[in-house]
Design a protein around this motif. Structure first.
Motif, PDB file in Angstrom:
ATOM      1  N   ALA A 157     -26.583  10.590   1.426  1.00 10.87           N
ATOM      2  CA  ALA A 157     -27.707  11.302   2.037  1.00 10.87           C
ATOM      3  C   ALA A 157     -27.983  10.830   3.455  1.00 10.87           C
ATOM      4  N   THR A 158     -27.925   9.521   3.681  1.00  7.26           N
ATOM      5  CA  THR A 158     -28.212   9.044   5.036  1.00  7.26           C
ATOM      6  C   THR A 158     -27.109   9.433   6.016  1.00  7.26           C
ATOM      7  N   ALA A 159     -25.864   9.512   5.535  1.00  8.32           N
ATOM      8  CA  ALA A 159     -24.780  10.001   6.394  1.00  8.32           C
ATOM      9  C   ALA A 159     -25.025  11.461   6.765  1.00  8.32           C
ATOM     10  N   ASN A 160     -25.414  12.274   5.772  1.00 11.82           N
ATOM     11  CA  ASN A 160     -25.729  13.679   6.041  1.00 11.82           C
ATOM     12  C   ASN A 160     -26.921  13.802   6.996  1.00 11.82           C
ATOM     13  N   ASP A 161     -27.944  12.974   6.781  1.00 10.13           N
ATOM     14  CA  ASP A 161     -29.104  12.983   7.679  1.00 10.13           C
ATOM     15  C   ASP A 161     -28.662  12.807   9.132  1.00 10.13           C
ATOM     16  N   GLN A 162     -27.798  11.826   9.352  1.00  5.51           N
ATOM     17  CA  GLN A 162     -27.361  11.519  10.717  1.00  5.51           C
ATOM     18  C   GLN A 162     -26.547  12.665  11.301  1.00  5.51           C
ATOM     19  N   PHE A 163     -25.759  13.312  10.474  1.00  3.74           N
ATOM     20  CA  PHE A 163     -24.975  14.468  10.916  1.00  3.74           C
ATOM     21  C   PHE A 163     -25.902  15.590  11.376  1.00  3.74           C
ATOM     22  N   PHE A 164     -26.915  15.891  10.570  1.00  3.54           N
ATOM     23  CA  PHE A 164     -27.829  16.970  10.938  1.00  3.54           C
ATOM     24  C   PHE A 164     -28.692  16.600  12.144  1.00  3.54           C
ATOM     25  N   ARG A 165     -29.017  15.318  12.298  1.00  4.95           N
ATOM     26  CA  ARG A 165     -29.726  14.898  13.505  1.00  4.95           C
ATOM     27  C   ARG A 165     -28.861  15.139  14.742  1.00  4.95           C
ATOM     28  N   ALA A 166     -27.564  14.895  14.597  1.00  5.96           N
ATOM     29  CA  ALA A 166     -26.651  15.135  15.721  1.00  5.96           C
ATOM     30  C   ALA A 166     -26.610  16.620  16.076  1.00  5.96           C
ATOM     31  N   LEU A 167     -26.632  17.475  15.060  1.00  5.60           N
ATOM     32  CA  LEU A 167     -26.610  18.918  15.311  1.00  5.60           C
ATOM     33  C   LEU A 167     -27.854  19.387  16.053  1.00  5.60           C
ATOM     34  N   MET A 168     -28.960  18.695  15.859  1.00  8.94           N
ATOM     35  CA  MET A 168     -30.210  19.087  16.512  1.00  8.94           C
ATOM     36  C   MET A 168     -30.124  19.022  18.024  1.00  8.94           C
ATOM     37  N   ASP A 169     -29.174  18.237  18.545  1.00 10.99           N
ATOM     38  CA  ASP A 169     -29.040  18.071  19.989  1.00 10.99           C
ATOM     39  C   ASP A 169     -28.080  19.077  20.627  1.00 10.99           C
ATOM     40  N   GLU A 170     -27.487  19.936  19.799  1.00 12.30           N
ATOM     41  CA  GLU A 170     -26.493  20.875  20.325  1.00 12.30           C
ATOM     42  C   GLU A 170     -27.128  22.212  20.715  1.00 12.30           C
ATOM     43  N   LYS A 171     -26.860  22.667  21.934  1.00 17.79           N
ATOM     44  CA  LYS A 171     -27.360  23.963  22.383  1.00 17.79           C
ATOM     45  C   LYS A 171     -26.797  25.084  21.520  1.00 17.79           C
ATOM     46  N   TRP A 172     -25.481  25.011  21.300  1.00 24.28           N
ATOM     47  CA  TRP A 172     -24.811  26.006  20.448  1.00 24.28           C
ATOM     48  C   TRP A 172     -24.393  25.266  19.182  1.00 24.28           C
ATOM     49  N   GLN A 173     -25.224  25.379  18.180  1.00 24.30           N
ATOM     50  CA  GLN A 173     -25.045  24.585  16.974  1.00 24.30           C
ATOM     51  C   GLN A 173     -23.988  25.209  16.072  1.00 24.30           C
ATOM     52  N   PRO A 174     -22.983  24.431  15.671  1.00 22.48           N
ATOM     53  CA  PRO A 174     -21.967  24.984  14.770  1.00 22.48           C
ATOM     54  C   PRO A 174     -22.519  25.193  13.364  1.00 22.48           C
ATOM     55  N   ALA A 175     -21.893  26.094  12.629  1.00 25.97           N
ATOM     56  CA  ALA A 175     -22.197  26.207  11.202  1.00 25.97           C
ATOM     57  C   ALA A 175     -21.772  24.908  10.530  1.00 25.97           C
ATOM     58  N   ALA A 176     -22.466  24.524   9.464  1.00 28.00           N
ATOM     59  CA  ALA A 176     -22.212  23.203   8.877  1.00 28.00           C
ATOM     60  C   ALA A 176     -22.167  23.254   7.350  1.00 28.00           C
TER      61      ALA A 176
END
Length: 346
Positions: A157-176
């Motif tokens: 869960a914490t690994a997934n949390d960090q992944f989604f936090r990283a996506l929050m910084d993307e202007k064009w967010q990829p599907a995940a």
């Protein structure tokens, strides 16, 4: 946007690709005090790992734990450090896993169609930096793969949390998508069983018992809904059935207790001593919760837990390595990855 309708000053766009990002726990950059303190501060500040209120935990962590523990942990890491590559064994093994998966996935889907990379939840390469790189390479879809066979809030869960936090910084967010736990995958069970057979088959005298030692968690996590305890016991049961072992020839234990709370039991370090005192003089031990050998296996099991067993009268202690970059492990991971890429890539 096609070239025909794209303005002349439009930023260049890379060809769209599917990303596969494998993630492991993490590693300090070095064994020195500052590297260890930086790594441990990030790790032990994670609310998924230690969920005490910050007002209560942070003064203890920053004032006591991080004064003493970095030197102690640094000494432990020095005993297993890959001096030639100047990195921890976990990093060396993760790189090898990545290399084999990259070759297999590019062969399967085409080199220009997939991007395969790796990151760490704590330390470097950070999840955020690798996600940024993959997006820049044209990954419009990313399958995130935490290398934890059993689900736990403090790992998957914490690994997934960090992944989604990283996506929050993307202007064009990829599907995940995220890779689900694979502890009950037949291919994973087969890989575990093969690793046991490979080590034990040549032995003139077989161990009295096989100890499956999993990383521990506070016991209350189980009562709060974390399925990890059940996933671990099912892993052992499936392995027992695959190897054809009697119930009294294999057990589940938990290691790496931290803090004053009761953790999942039995504790490995105590149980191996009890086994020796009960006449089980020959044991084999493995760590099915770890996808790669690391400080908890190479130092804790092979030193601290081994010492507990021998001190209590044990005579033969056999450590069975983690699956690491074994071909059967890579094949099992490939099966799970391919199943979760369905609909994204032909």
């Amino acid at each position: 946007m096609t070239d025909a309708v794209r303005p002349a000053d439009h930023p260049a766009l890379p060809r769209e690709k599917v990303g596969i990002l494998i993630a492991n726990l993490g590693t300090p950059d070095g064994t020195d005090y500052r590297s260890m303190r930086r790594y441990l501060s990030e790790f032990l500040s994670d609310k998924r790992v230690i969920d005490y209120p910050a007002w209560k935990w942070q003064p203890i962590l920053q004032g006591i734990v991080l004064t003493v523990r970095p030197s102690k942990s640094g000494k432990a890491y020095k005993s297993i450090w890959n001096n030639e590559a100047d990195e921890s064994p976990l990093m060396t093994i993760t790189k090898a896993q990545h290399a084999k998966l990259k070759t297999a996935l590019e062969t399967r889907y085409g080199e220009g169609n997939v991007v395969v990379d790796y990151c760490m939840r704590y330390g470097n390469p950070s999840t955020k930096s690798v996600v940024r790189r993959m997006v820049a390479q044209g990954c419009s879809k990313i399958l995130f793969c935490p290398l934890y066979p059993q689900y736990a809030g403090a790992t998957t869960a914490t690994a997934n949390d960090q992944f989604f936090r990283a996506l929050m910084d993307e202007k064009w967010q990829p599907a995940a998508r995220t890779l689900p736990p694979y502890f009950d995958s037949p291919a994973y069970t087969d890989a575990l069983a093969a690793s046991v057979t490979r080590v034990l088959a040549p032995m003139a005298e077989q161990p009295d018992i096989l100890v499956c030692s999993y990383h521990g968690l506070p016991e209350r996590y189980l009562h709060e809904g974390d399925p990890y305890f059940c996933h671990c016991h099912k892993t052992t049961r499936l392995l027992k059935e695959k190897l054809g072992l009697a119930d009294d020839r294999i057990i589940t234990t938990f290691q790496s207790k931290f803090g004053p709370e009761e953790w999942l039991k039995p504790y490995t370090v105590e149980e191996v001593a009890r086994l020796a005192q009960a006449g089980k003089k020959r044991i084999a031990i493995m760590s099915p919760a770890f996808s790669a050998d690391c400080i908890e296996t190479l130092e804790e099991i092979n030193e601290e837990i081994r010492e507990s067993f021998v001190h209590a009268g044990g005579e033969s202690f056999t450590y069975i390595p983690c699956l690491n970059d074994d071909d059967a492990h890579i094949a099992a991971l490939m099966q799970s990855i391919e199943a979760n890429l369905q609909g994204w890539i032909a």
